[in-house]
Write an enzyme that holds these catalytic residues in place. Structure first.
Site, short mmCIF file in Angstrom:
data_model
loop_
_atom_site.label_atom_id
_atom_site.label_comp_id
_atom_site.label_asym_id
_atom_site.label_seq_id
_atom_site.Cartn_x
_atom_site.Cartn_y
_atom_site.Cartn_z
N GLU A 278 0.83 -1.21 0.00
CA GLU A 278 0.00 0.00 0.00
C GLU A 278 0.86 1.25 0.00
O GLU A 278 0.52 2.26 -0.62
CB GLU A 278 -0.92 -0.02 1.24
CG GLU A 278 -2.15 0.85 1.08
CD GLU A 278 -3.25 0.49 2.07
OE1 GLU A 278 -3.41 -0.71 2.36
OE2 GLU A 278 -3.93 1.41 2.54
N GLU A 281 1.73 1.76 -3.42
CA GLU A 281 0.53 2.26 -4.11
C GLU A 281 0.42 3.77 -3.92
O GLU A 281 0.12 4.52 -4.84
CB GLU A 281 -0.70 1.59 -3.50
CG GLU A 281 -1.58 0.84 -4.48
CD GLU A 281 -2.82 0.28 -3.80
OE1 GLU A 281 -2.71 -0.22 -2.65
OE2 GLU A 281 -3.90 0.36 -4.39
N CYS A 299 -8.14 -2.41 4.59
CA CYS A 299 -7.94 -3.64 5.36
C CYS A 299 -9.10 -3.98 6.27
O CYS A 299 -9.15 -5.05 6.84
CB CYS A 299 -6.64 -3.56 6.16
SG CYS A 299 -6.40 -1.97 6.91
N SER A 319 -7.46 1.33 -1.85
CA SER A 319 -6.25 0.53 -2.10
C SER A 319 -6.71 -0.87 -2.50
O SER A 319 -7.59 -1.44 -1.88
CB SER A 319 -5.42 0.46 -0.82
OG SER A 319 -4.56 -0.66 -0.87
N LYS A 358 -14.70 -10.49 9.40
CA LYS A 358 -13.73 -11.33 8.69
C LYS A 358 -14.35 -12.65 8.26
O LYS A 358 -13.95 -13.24 7.27
CB LYS A 358 -12.51 -11.63 9.59
CG LYS A 358 -11.74 -10.41 10.04
CD LYS A 358 -10.80 -9.89 8.99
CE LYS A 358 -10.02 -8.68 9.49
NZ LYS A 358 -9.34 -7.95 8.43
N GLU A 361 -15.53 -11.86 5.04
CA GLU A 361 -14.52 -11.40 4.11
C GLU A 361 -13.86 -12.57 3.38
O GLU A 361 -13.53 -12.47 2.21
CB GLU A 361 -13.45 -10.62 4.87
CG GLU A 361 -12.41 -9.98 3.97
CD GLU A 361 -11.20 -9.51 4.75
OE1 GLU A 361 -10.96 -10.06 5.85
OE2 GLU A 361 -10.49 -8.62 4.28
N GLU A 367 -11.03 -13.46 -5.57
CA GLU A 367 -9.63 -13.21 -5.22
C GLU A 367 -9.26 -13.75 -3.86
O GLU A 367 -8.08 -13.85 -3.53
CB GLU A 367 -9.30 -11.72 -5.28
CG GLU A 367 -9.06 -11.23 -6.70
CD GLU A 367 -10.13 -10.23 -7.10
OE1 GLU A 367 -10.97 -9.92 -6.26
OE2 GLU A 367 -10.10 -9.77 -8.26
N CYS A 509 -9.51 -1.77 15.58
CA CYS A 509 -9.76 -3.19 15.83
C CYS A 509 -9.77 -3.56 17.31
O CYS A 509 -10.38 -4.57 17.69
CB CYS A 509 -8.73 -4.05 15.11
SG CYS A 509 -8.64 -3.68 13.36
#
Lengths: 581, 579, 117
Positions: A278, A281, A299, A319, A358, A361, A367, A509
């Protein structure tokens, strides 16, 4: 300042302080149930009633400001009798199967009933015939246990601005459900889990997958590996009586091996890799002008889902880098598998996360299967891990310290601070600075983007250029930042920010939806403090210094944003309907 | 007048002697050759009760009461022929009703603003805007002693003063027309009969408080009221009583209508505010009160329809005038919806201090049937029952509260022995349970538990412990509910327990409902001496509960009987007992 | 539209003062309409036209004696102002024939409301 008396004890508080808060000054704990420190007083349950001495009327301490000269009585026989009746009424509408409940021993209602010494049920029990909703496979709603405190609705509507949960019907039939009485999976729900974090009972819990993990661990044909997120290490101790924020990283490594995992990795390593990707990026967009600014971090899966549903116009800003645990997951089944000569089809990756989103996710798009199999097989929450530890019969507190499997387990300070709000930004800037200036920052701590302020804005000077950054946490605070970006785009003026970090959960988090129940600002601050201490103790503070990261690129990936990185470590986004179907 | 007219009515109502008396009087008129000159008219209702035969001469406004047939000659000779008054028969009843709020109802066309102006409409607004500062309006209201008529009885001048004094540029006023009490329709009567008086009152409240915007919150179940208020608003805008620069001053004011959506709780001011804001109609904790933080967090004054209708006359005639009516702490008049087992049910407006007995017997015409009065229920689902021992209580806020009831918005239901007190409590509590918003535990769950207990009691499943349980839950609801709906929902139960606990015990212990209201406690039996064994009941019983034969007789099996009452209905010989 | 002043109010008031005409007022609030007052009103309007009577037919709100709706108040020169209750189509005809035309009151139909205003 307001001077008054509570239970004959003098108190002095700022104007506007509620009676509930003021009573703490006199060491008086007025019982509450629906009140939560994060949220404005809903005033629903009626337990916090007190009275002005000598008057018949009772007031709610949670929402009534203390006034000059008030003489409050918090406990007299009539008040206690009324509170008791209120609790008995709640019990008459709540299942008595504590033994089978996910909040057994850890439930606010259970604690109150025990404290009040209620030993019998004098009212007839009326339980609504409402089914559980586990359609999201991340969060489970059990309306029979709901006491209609309204915290989850307040959180979902006002704190997170998602509006997946609402009140339906009225009177005795009031219940909490997605609007339109649809399944949670069909609603705007982003699975952030903040509802379960704030729920006082077992009405909202995480979708338990510990059974599945036990089965996988026992399967002789499977090679199970595990990783722990930065926020988990400072919160797991709360289930074992440790002071809040104690960093138990090394004990966790030991524990996970004892549980039967063949390799113990650390998501912080994935975080370091994320920064490499990132950070590069950002340099591409900021210096070379390829791609749109601002760059927005990706993220946080709750934030990604929120963006795809409500702000798809921001897709190009995101990103494309995957989240750290997905990176460790895909690398486990490719890089690690190659090195250790293991058939990736037999590798099982378990992520221990502070997050419920998650769980969704890991299957959100193709992907997430970049390795050829599902990159991360199971995402467990901190709470589920705590249960597994207790079930495994391991004396966690007395385990020796151990090390992780270094290949995907060593981390720098920049990796661990991902767990707190502002941490991703700070880590990225440490590396961006290096990539542009060629040397590290003198002081790597960026205190101006740490802390619980909803939106934190700052400016960093790198190689003569001012980089404006914004950090938002709690989705209600995101609007402000996005509006500024849209305004600048519409009017073709200079971008207010170059780089934006968003965390769906307040505090980042550490306050995640999968953390031990009952999150408050105090918990967020103390857990974050544990994380920042870990960063300070680290020898290496910047992601680009991680020797194992360097090894990864040298031996396997090539370079950041290279072809292999793009294939394995990056993803794409798409607009999704707010309501499915 | 061409012919002299005399109204005749026997006002005892027990035996209709009117026809006989009238015929006798007409004969006497014929004997005196006056039958063409005098119209003797039987009228349906004189508004006078229990005064025997009453004769009224409308032209001279003379009323004679307790007239006997022997007085006819004297009446014809003296009063009809020479216009003389017979003192011994003269009766001067004081009109018990005083119509201030309902002053124009039944007089003017509610859809004509000109007719309203013709009876001094909008003069109060002109006077206030041109001659009074807002503080003076508040002063007049303070002198008048007007208290909120929605039920709480809060002094109107104080509410307006507090709202006015909150430092905030934008303020609102709201007219609460979400009249939800079952059986109460006072506000409906005013809105349909004289909407402009409420519009004028609302504009006056806006002027006094410094608000630029007002709302009518009308329940959607009053379509005619909504229609008439809409028409009135349009007419007021046309005439410049709404909009900019009212009466040439700098005062601008707009009014919008918002409809309710079938929630009784939205009559509670903070739930009403939530409803207008588009949120779920649930109350919020107070403080802060709406006068500080109300609609959209701005200072808001919410008043009931009846309160606002009182404002124009107070401005025109002065607060001191208003204070001459009523009692020391409760000034002015109150509109009651008098219903139930009373002859003349309808809207009555009476000065505070009048006794319940006067309302029921002097205005209401007494009981509907021969059965004596048992109790009066006031205040709707938030109120209580007042047994007949207290009929001479002067009606005002404090007295009704002392008796365990409330004034409320004005519902007044007359009951006789056929009204079961447990059933009444169940009805009102059931209403509150239906209408509970569900936000707070004491009301949502307490009401439901109490209702389930009452249902058991009326279905012969009651236990003696239930009475204490009811009292315990009632206390929790009163003290710990978030809003007045929950706080007062238990009142009918508490009040009926206070005065009629024996009825509850009868239901529980003896499994009897002496009012024969609670179906499950009724027992239908064949009275053997009266039974002609015709088998009509046997044939009509839907569950074949009546069995027997012509020799031994027929009997109702209580285990099969579903208490539908059909046998009682069809028996021509009154041989079925309902007990 | 026109902004009225206090004087304008007085003018309107003066204009609307009683011109002495005969009138019939029908109570047209929900209590009355539920009892059939709308039909009563329509019938009055029709019949007055048919019979070519010089009498106004007007609407008003609830007079308060809801138990005896539909209520009709009648003012005819030379007769006392009375309120008839429980008026139906038949009652309309009786009022027009007897009270308005023949100047005799209809029996058993008058309700007195004892109020001060």
């Amino acid at each position: 300042m307001i001077k008054a008396k509570i239970n004959n004890m003098p108190v002095e508080v700022k104007e506007g302080t509620t009676i509930l808060e003021a009573a703490k000054q006199a060491q008086i704990k007025i019982p509450t149930l629906c009140k939560h420190p994060d949220l404005p007083a809903g005033a629903g349950c009626g337990l916090c009633i007190v009275r002005i001495k000598g008057t018949p009327k009772m007031l709610r301490a949670c929402s009534t400001p203390l006034e000059e000269g008030m003489d409050i009585s918090t406990h007299d026989p009539e008040i206690v009798a009324v509170r008791r009746t209120v609790l008995e009424l709640i019990i008459s509408n709540h299942p008595s199967d504590c033994l089978q409940c996910g909040r057994n021993n850890n439930c606010e209602l259970q604690t109150l009933v025990a404290d009040f010494g209620i030993r019998d049920e004098s009212f007839q029990k009326f339980l609504p015939d409402l089914p559980k909703d586990d359609s999201t496979r991340t969060i489970v709603l059990d309306p029979q246990k709901c006491i209609r405190c309204g915290r989850c609705v307040e959180v979902c509507q006002n704190m997170q601005n998602v509006w997946a949960l609402s009140f339906l019907e009225r009177g005795f039939n009031t219940r909490i459900s997605p609007a339109g009485d649809i399944k949670l999976a069909d609603s705007p729900c982003i699975r952030c889990g903040q509802c379960s974090n704030h729920c006082p009972t077992g009405a909202i819990v995480e979708y338990d997958e510990t059974g599945r993990v036990w089965d996988l661990l026992r399967d002789q044909n499977k090679y199970c590996v595990v990783q722990i997120a930065p926020a988990v290490r400072v919160a797991i101790g709360e289930a074992f009586g440790y002071p809040i924020g104690t960093n138990l990283t090394k004990k966790l490594y030991a524990l996970l091996r004892r549980l039967g995992f063949k390799a113990v990795f650390d998501t912080n390593f994935g975080a370091d890799v994320t920064i490499m990707e990132e950070g590069s990026e950002f340099i591409q967009r900021f210096v070379h002008g390829t791609g749109t600014l601002p760059l927005i971090t990706s993220c946080c899966p709750g934030w990604v889902d929120f963006m795809e549903k409500f702000h798809p116009d921001m897709i190009d800003h995101f990103s494309s880098c995957k989240s750290p645990h997905e990176i460790v997951g895909v690398l486990s089944k490719t890089y690690y598998a190659e090195k250790k000569n293991i058939d990736p089809k037999n590798i099982v990756v378990v992520s221990i996360m502070p997050c419920t989103a998650k769980k969704n996710e890991i299957i959100r798009c193709e992907e997430m299967y970049a390795s050829g199999c599902q990159d991360v097989d199971v995402a467990l929450t901190t709470r589920e891990l705590a249960r597994m530890i207790k079930q495994a019969g391991i004396d966690f507190a007395n385990l020796p310290d151990e090390n992780p499997d270094h290949l995907l387990g060593d981390y720098t300070g920049a990796g661990v601070i991902f767990g707190a709000t502002g941490g991703v930004m700070e880590a990225a800037l440490r590396t961006a600075y290096f990539l542009l200036e060629g040397k590290n920052m003198r002081k790597v701590e960026l205190n101006q983007i740490r802390g619980l302020e909803g939106v934190k804005v700052s400016e960093i000077l790198i190689k003569g250029k001012k980089i404006r950054v914004a950090v938002a946490h709690g989705l209600d605070h995101v609007e402000y930042v996005l509006e500024k970006v849209r305004e600048a785009e519409k009017n073709n003026t200079e971008m207010p920010f170059h780089f934006i970090e968003v965390m769906a959960c307040l505090g980042g988090c550490v306050g995640g939806g999968g953390q031990p129940y009952g999150v408050t600002d105090e918990l967020r601050i103390k857990r974050a403090a544990g994380i920042y201490q870990d960063d300070q103790k680290c020898q290496l503070r910047c992601s680009h210094e991680n020797p194992f990261v360097k090894q990864l690129y040298k031996e396997f990936l090539g370079k950041p944003l290279g072809e292999k990185s793009e294939h394995l470590l990056h993803t794409h986004y798409q607009g999704r309907p707010v309501y499915a179907k | 007048m061409d012919a002299q007219i005399v109204f005749i009515k026997d006002t005892n109502g027990k035996i209709d002697l009117t026809k006989d008396f009238c015929a006798a009087f007409l004969n006497l008129l014929r004997e005196n050759a006056l039958e063409d000159k005098v119209q003797a008219v039987r009228i349906a209702d004189m508004g006078i009760y229990d005064q025997g035969l009453v004769m009224k001469f409308p032209r001279e406004n003379i009323i004679y009461a307790n007239v006997q047939e022997k007085d006819f000659k004297e009446i014809i000779d003296k009063t009809i022929k020479s216009g003389q008054i017979i003192e011994e028969l003269l009766f001067k009843p004081e009109p018990k009703q005083l119509r201030i709020v309902l002053r124009n109802c039944g007089e003017i066309d509610p859809e004509s603003i000109d007719e309203y102006i013709a009876v001094d409409g909008y003069l109060a607004l002109a006077k206030a805007v041109n001659e009074y500062k807002p503080e003076q309006v508040i002063e007049e209201l303070k002198k008048s002693g007007l208290r909120g008529r929605g039920g709480a009885g809060f002094p109107t001048w104080l509410k307006w003063k507090l709202t006015r004094e909150t430092p905030e540029a934008q303020k609102y006023v709201i007219c609460n027309a979400d009249e939800g009490d079952p059986g109460a329709y006072m506000d409906r009567g005013v809105l349909e009969g004289d909407p402009h008086s409420v519009v004028e009152g609302l504009i006056l409240s806006g002027y006094t408080i410094g608000a630029s915007k007002g709302y009518f919150y009308v329940r959607a179940e009053y379509p005619l009221a909504v229609e008439r208020v809409e028409k009135a608003l349009k007419q007021a805008y046309d005439y410049g009583f709404l909009g900019k620069n009212i009466f040439g001053s700098s005062f601008n004011f707009d009014i919008d209508i918002r409809l309710g959506a079938g929630a009784f709780v939205c009559g509670e001011e903070t739930a009403l505010i939530a409803s207008i804001e588009g949120r779920r109609g649930t109350p919020r904790p107070r403080p802060p009160y709406p006068s500080v933080k109300g609609l959209w967090n701005k200072p808001t004054a919410i008043n009931n329809v009846e309160t606002l209708a009182n404002i124009p006359p107070i401005i025109l005639k002065g607060g001191a005038w208003y204070a001459t009516i009523g009692t020391e702490k409760s000034k002015g008049t109150k509109v009651f919806a008098l219903t139930g087992k009373v002859k003349n049910s309808g809207l009555v407006e009476v000065p505070m201090g009048i006794t319940l007995r006067e309302i029921v017997f002097d205005i209401g015409g007494g009981m509907l049937s021969e059965k004596p009065i048992k109790a009066i229920q006031t205040g709707g689902p938030s109120g209580g029952v007042i047994p007949k021992e207290y009929l001479d209580t002067p009606v005002d806020y404090e007295n009704l509260q002392k008796l365990g009831s409330i004034m409320g918005s004005g519902g007044m239901i007359v009951m006789d022995e056929d009204d079961c007190m447990v059933d009444i409590a169940k009805f009102y509590l059931g209403f509150c349970v239906d209408e509970s918003c569900g936000k707070c535990v004491p009301c949502r769950l307490g009401g439901y538990q109490m209702l389930s207990i009452l249902n058991k009691i009326t279905e012969s499943q009651g236990k003696v412990e239930d009475i204490d349980k009811l009292k315990r839950i009632a206390l929790a609801m009163q003290k710990a509910s978030l809003c007045a709906l929950g706080q007062t929902a238990a009142n009918p139960v508490v009040s009926t327990l206070k005065y009629f606990e024996e009825e509850y015990r009868d239901h529980i212990i003896n499994k009897k409902c002496r009012s024969h209201k609670c179906k499950h406690l009724l027992n239908y039996n064949v009275i053997q001496d009266k039974c002609k064994r015709c088998r009509v009941c046997v044939v009509h019983c839907p569950v074949n509960a009546i069995n027997g034969d012509k020799d031994k007789g027929y009997f109702v099996d209580p285990k099969i009987c579903v208490r539908c009452g059909k046998c009682f209905e069809v028996c021509k010989f009154n041989a079925i007992a309902k007990e | 539209m026109a902004k009225l002043t206090k004087n304008d109010l007085e003018k309107i008031k003066a204009k609307r003062q009683d011109d002495g005409r005969d009138w019939i007022k029908v109570g047209m609030s929900t209590c009355g309409i539920a009892a059939g007052a709308d039909k009563v009103y329509e019938t009055f309007v029709e019949e007055v036209k048919k019979m070519k009577l010089d009498i106004l037919v007007k609407k008003c709100g609830c007079q308060g004696m809801c138990y005896s709706e539909p209520l009709v108040e009648v003012r005819v020169k030379g007769m006392p102002e009375v309120i008839y209750g429980k008026v139906d189509k038949e009652g309309v005809m009786k009022i027009l024939d007897k009270h308005v035309c023949a100047k005799t009151l209809v029996k058993d139909a008058i309700y007195e409301l004892r109020t001060k205003r």
